[in-house]
Scaffold this motif. Structure first.
Motif, PDB file in Angstrom:
ATOM      1  N   ILE A  38     -12.409 -30.208 -76.475  1.00  0.00           N
ATOM      2  CA  ILE A  38     -11.908 -28.834 -76.440  1.00  0.00           C
ATOM      3  C   ILE A  38     -12.513 -28.150 -75.232  1.00  0.00           C
ATOM      4  CG2 ILE A  38     -11.631 -26.680 -77.705  1.00  0.00           C
ATOM      5  CD1 ILE A  38     -10.352 -29.106 -79.042  1.00  0.00           C
ATOM      6  N   ASP A  39     -11.686 -27.908 -74.228  1.00  0.00           N
ATOM      7  CA  ASP A  39     -12.146 -27.282 -73.003  1.00  0.00           C
ATOM      8  C   ASP A  39     -11.386 -25.972 -72.813  1.00  0.00           C
ATOM      9  OD1 ASP A  39     -13.383 -26.845 -70.574  1.00  0.00           O
ATOM     10  OD2 ASP A  39     -11.897 -27.982 -69.441  1.00  0.00           O
ATOM     11  N   ARG A  40     -12.115 -24.829 -72.973  1.00  0.00           N
ATOM     12  CA  ARG A  40     -11.505 -23.504 -72.890  1.00  0.00           C
ATOM     13  C   ARG A  40     -10.309 -23.371 -73.827  1.00  0.00           C
ATOM     14  NH1 ARG A  40     -12.511 -24.690 -67.504  1.00  0.00           N
ATOM     15  NH2 ARG A  40     -10.359 -25.318 -67.215  1.00  0.00           N
ATOM     16  N   GLY A  41     -10.472 -23.925 -75.041  1.00  0.00           N
ATOM     17  CA  GLY A  41      -9.409 -23.842 -76.034  1.00  0.00           C
ATOM     18  C   GLY A  41      -8.268 -24.800 -75.801  1.00  0.00           C
ATOM     19  N   HIS A  42      -8.395 -25.698 -74.827  1.00  0.00           N
ATOM     20  CA  HIS A  42      -7.324 -26.634 -74.472  1.00  0.00           C
ATOM     21  C   HIS A  42      -7.764 -28.034 -74.860  1.00  0.00           C
ATOM     22  CE1 HIS A  42      -3.657 -27.553 -72.259  1.00  0.00           C
ATOM     23  NE2 HIS A  42      -4.286 -28.594 -71.726  1.00  0.00           N
ATOM     24  N   GLU A  43      -6.980 -28.723 -75.687  1.00  0.00           N
ATOM     25  CA  GLU A  43      -7.325 -30.072 -76.117  1.00  0.00           C
ATOM     26  C   GLU A  43      -6.886 -31.089 -75.064  1.00  0.00           C
ATOM     27  OE1 GLU A  43      -5.898 -31.174 -79.917  1.00  0.00           O
ATOM     28  OE2 GLU A  43      -7.149 -29.753 -81.020  1.00  0.00           O
ATOM     29  N   VAL A  44      -7.819 -31.907 -74.614  1.00  0.00           N
ATOM     30  CA  VAL A  44      -7.509 -32.964 -73.644  1.00  0.00           C
ATOM     31  C   VAL A  44      -8.237 -34.228 -74.071  1.00  0.00           C
ATOM     32  CG1 VAL A  44      -7.141 -31.393 -71.709  1.00  0.00           C
ATOM     33  CG2 VAL A  44      -9.428 -32.267 -72.150  1.00  0.00           C
TER      34      VAL A  44
ATOM     35  N   PHE B 102     -19.828 -34.998 -68.445  1.00  0.00           N
ATOM     36  CA  PHE B 102     -19.378 -35.867 -69.524  1.00  0.00           C
ATOM     37  C   PHE B 102     -19.081 -35.118 -70.821  1.00  0.00           C
ATOM     38  CE2 PHE B 102     -22.101 -38.455 -66.743  1.00  0.00           C
ATOM     39  CZ  PHE B 102     -21.195 -39.430 -66.383  1.00  0.00           C
ATOM     40  N   TYR B 103     -19.347 -33.824 -70.832  1.00  0.00           N
ATOM     41  CA  TYR B 103     -19.081 -33.014 -72.026  1.00  0.00           C
ATOM     42  C   TYR B 103     -19.064 -31.558 -71.598  1.00  0.00           C
ATOM     43  CZ  TYR B 103     -24.061 -33.871 -71.399  1.00  0.00           C
ATOM     44  OH  TYR B 103     -25.297 -34.063 -70.840  1.00  0.00           O
ATOM     45  N   PRO B 104     -18.362 -30.707 -72.340  1.00  0.00           N
ATOM     46  CA  PRO B 104     -18.306 -29.285 -71.945  1.00  0.00           C
ATOM     47  C   PRO B 104     -19.700 -28.684 -71.848  1.00  0.00           C
ATOM     48  CG  PRO B 104     -16.666 -29.756 -73.613  1.00  0.00           C
ATOM     49  CD  PRO B 104     -17.514 -30.995 -73.508  1.00  0.00           C
ATOM     50  N   LEU B 105     -19.882 -27.829 -70.870  1.00  0.00           N
ATOM     51  CA  LEU B 105     -21.199 -27.256 -70.620  1.00  0.00           C
ATOM     52  C   LEU B 105     -21.687 -26.431 -71.804  1.00  0.00           C
ATOM     53  CD1 LEU B 105     -23.386 -27.021 -68.412  1.00  0.00           C
ATOM     54  CD2 LEU B 105     -22.266 -24.923 -67.662  1.00  0.00           C
ATOM     55  N   ASP B 106     -20.782 -25.781 -72.512  1.00  0.00           N
ATOM     56  CA  ASP B 106     -21.211 -24.908 -73.611  1.00  0.00           C
ATOM     57  C   ASP B 106     -21.696 -25.684 -74.826  1.00  0.00           C
ATOM     58  OD1 ASP B 106     -18.823 -25.896 -74.576  1.00  0.00           O
ATOM     59  OD2 ASP B 106     -17.756 -23.986 -74.493  1.00  0.00           O
ATOM     60  N   THR B 107     -21.614 -27.024 -74.811  1.00  0.00           N
ATOM     61  CA  THR B 107     -22.182 -27.807 -75.906  1.00  0.00           C
ATOM     62  C   THR B 107     -23.684 -28.034 -75.730  1.00  0.00           C
ATOM     63  OG1 THR B 107     -21.657 -29.914 -74.798  1.00  0.00           O
ATOM     64  CG2 THR B 107     -19.981 -28.985 -76.260  1.00  0.00           C
ATOM     65  N   LEU B 108     -24.189 -27.731 -74.535  1.00  0.00           N
ATOM     66  CA  LEU B 108     -25.624 -27.867 -74.276  1.00  0.00           C
ATOM     67  C   LEU B 108     -26.376 -26.639 -74.794  1.00  0.00           C
ATOM     68  CD1 LEU B 108     -25.753 -29.214 -70.605  1.00  0.00           C
ATOM     69  CD2 LEU B 108     -26.425 -30.456 -72.660  1.00  0.00           C
ATOM     70  N   PRO B 109     -27.661 -26.783 -75.059  1.00  0.00           N
ATOM     71  CA  PRO B 109     -28.469 -25.601 -75.373  1.00  0.00           C
ATOM     72  C   PRO B 109     -28.461 -24.630 -74.199  1.00  0.00           C
ATOM     73  CG  PRO B 109     -29.665 -27.634 -75.868  1.00  0.00           C
ATOM     74  CD  PRO B 109     -28.430 -28.033 -75.128  1.00  0.00           C
ATOM     75  N   VAL B 110     -28.591 -23.362 -74.483  1.00  0.00           N
ATOM     76  CA  VAL B 110     -28.543 -22.347 -73.438  1.00  0.00           C
ATOM     77  C   VAL B 110     -29.613 -22.591 -72.387  1.00  0.00           C
ATOM     78  CG1 VAL B 110     -28.768 -19.884 -72.968  1.00  0.00           C
ATOM     79  CG2 VAL B 110     -27.547 -20.651 -75.006  1.00  0.00           C
ATOM     80  N   TRP B 111     -30.777 -23.101 -72.807  1.00  0.00           N
ATOM     81  CA  TRP B 111     -31.859 -23.294 -71.852  1.00  0.00           C
ATOM     82  C   TRP B 111     -31.601 -24.452 -70.885  1.00  0.00           C
ATOM     83  CZ3 TRP B 111     -34.513 -27.974 -72.239  1.00  0.00           C
ATOM     84  CH2 TRP B 111     -34.346 -28.675 -73.434  1.00  0.00           C
ATOM     85  N   LEU B 112     -30.504 -25.207 -71.104  1.00  0.00           N
ATOM     86  CA  LEU B 112     -30.103 -26.241 -70.155  1.00  0.00           C
ATOM     87  C   LEU B 112     -28.815 -25.890 -69.401  1.00  0.00           C
ATOM     88  CD1 LEU B 112     -30.768 -29.692 -71.918  1.00  0.00           C
ATOM     89  CD2 LEU B 112     -31.830 -28.815 -69.832  1.00  0.00           C
ATOM     90  N   GLN B 113     -28.063 -24.935 -69.944  1.00  0.00           N
ATOM     91  CA  GLN B 113     -26.783 -24.602 -69.322  1.00  0.00           C
ATOM     92  C   GLN B 113     -26.938 -24.031 -67.921  1.00  0.00           C
ATOM     93  OE1 GLN B 113     -24.191 -22.211 -71.769  1.00  0.00           O
ATOM     94  NE2 GLN B 113     -24.597 -23.427 -73.618  1.00  0.00           N
TER      95      GLN B 113
END
Length: 287
Positions: A74-80, A219-230
């Motif tokens: 799910i990238d910006r609400g878009h399934e790919v 390799f994965y959406p950035l928002d899946t990381l903890p904020v302290w790594l984003q």
């Protein structure tokens, strides 16, 4: 009886001024030509890297990891599909990898080991023109690498979908080159400032390139990381270039502000790096 006419002194001066003015007009392109011709010494590695890297990465992901990940991303609400998500980021990574090669040791060679920058500077070429040529030569190689990567994506798409929107997907090529320049031009300035090689470039690879590659939403959406790594992704040209590539390859309608934000960030990094590098070339070649 024929008579031989000799040019006058004014004619000789005019001709000399004409020949001397050409490097001043086209000096940047002369340096670019030299940098591109010098790449012939390792041309086969460029070809193998430009073609072999995308083949190995995409086959490894398509046959291996993507085969295990059946849930769409799910990238910006878009399934790919997972492979569709990863492909633009790998394209941008190819450009940044080229930048990390062309903007490090060749720059230091020009100043320290082979010192050909000083030879250029002894001619009518200006110091900024030498910097321009280094940048343009590296950009040419980036374009070849990214173009080859996209060509393989286009061929690969015949078997496994990697570019859902080919009408706009080609825009990933300039996005990749822009990200490569945003990373490479400041790196060129840093390389020009180094007097002695004490492993600085190895540290750049380990503590800049690798964290950027792993933590910039490759390799994965950035928002899946903890904020302290984003934050690594937020300041990374790879993430901004990958986001532009995904917008192009998905054909997704996004606001102009998002595109301007990503493009603007890459331009700012490139311009700041250029100003720093230009000053380094002028000061160091004046010695």
């Amino acid at each position: 009886m024929s008579t031989t006419t000799h040019p006058t002194l004014d004619e000789l001066r005019a001709e000399a001024m004409e020949w001397g003015s050409r490097p001043r007009r086209f000096g940047s392109w002369y340096v670019t030509e030299h940098m591109v011709r010098a790449m012939r010494a390792y041309g086969w590695t460029i070809i193998v890297g430009a073609l072999g890297q995308p083949i190995m990465y995409l086959l490894g992901l398509a046959v291996g990891l993507a085969a295990l990940i059946q849930v769409p991303v799910i990238d910006r609400g878009h399934e790919v599909d997972y492979l569709v998500f990863v492909a633009p980021a790998l394209l941008v990574t190819a450009a940044i990898a080229v930048a990390s090669e062309e903007m490090t040791y060749p720059v230091m060679a020009g100043f320290k080991w082979r010192r050909y920058f000083y030879g250029f500077n002894a001619s009518p070429l200006a110091s900024p023109q030498i910097a321009h040529g280094v940048i343009a030569g590296a950009a040419a190689r980036m374009f070849v690498a990214v173009g080859a990567y996209y060509l393989f994506l286009w061929i690969f798409d015949l078997f496994v979908e990697t570019v859902p929107s080919p009408a706009t997907g080609w825009l990933a090529i300039p996005a990749g080159v822009a990200a490569g320049l945003a990373f490479g031009v400041p790196l060129m300035a840093y390389a020009g400032s180094i007097e002695d090689d004490k492993g600085q470039f190895a540290l750049v690879q380990r503590f800049l390139f690798m964290p950027m590659f792993l933590f910039s939403g490759t390799f994965y959406p950035l928002d899946t990381l903890p904020v302290w790594l984003q934050w690594i992704g937020w300041i990374s040209p790879l993430w901004h270039g990958a986001e532009l590539g995904r917008i192009a390859t998905y054909g997704e309608a996004v606001g102009a502000g998002e595109v301007v934000f990503h493009v603007g960030y890459l331009v700012v990094l490139t311009v700041l790096g250029y100003l720093w590098g230009r000053r380094i070339f002028i000061e160091r070649l004046a010695k």
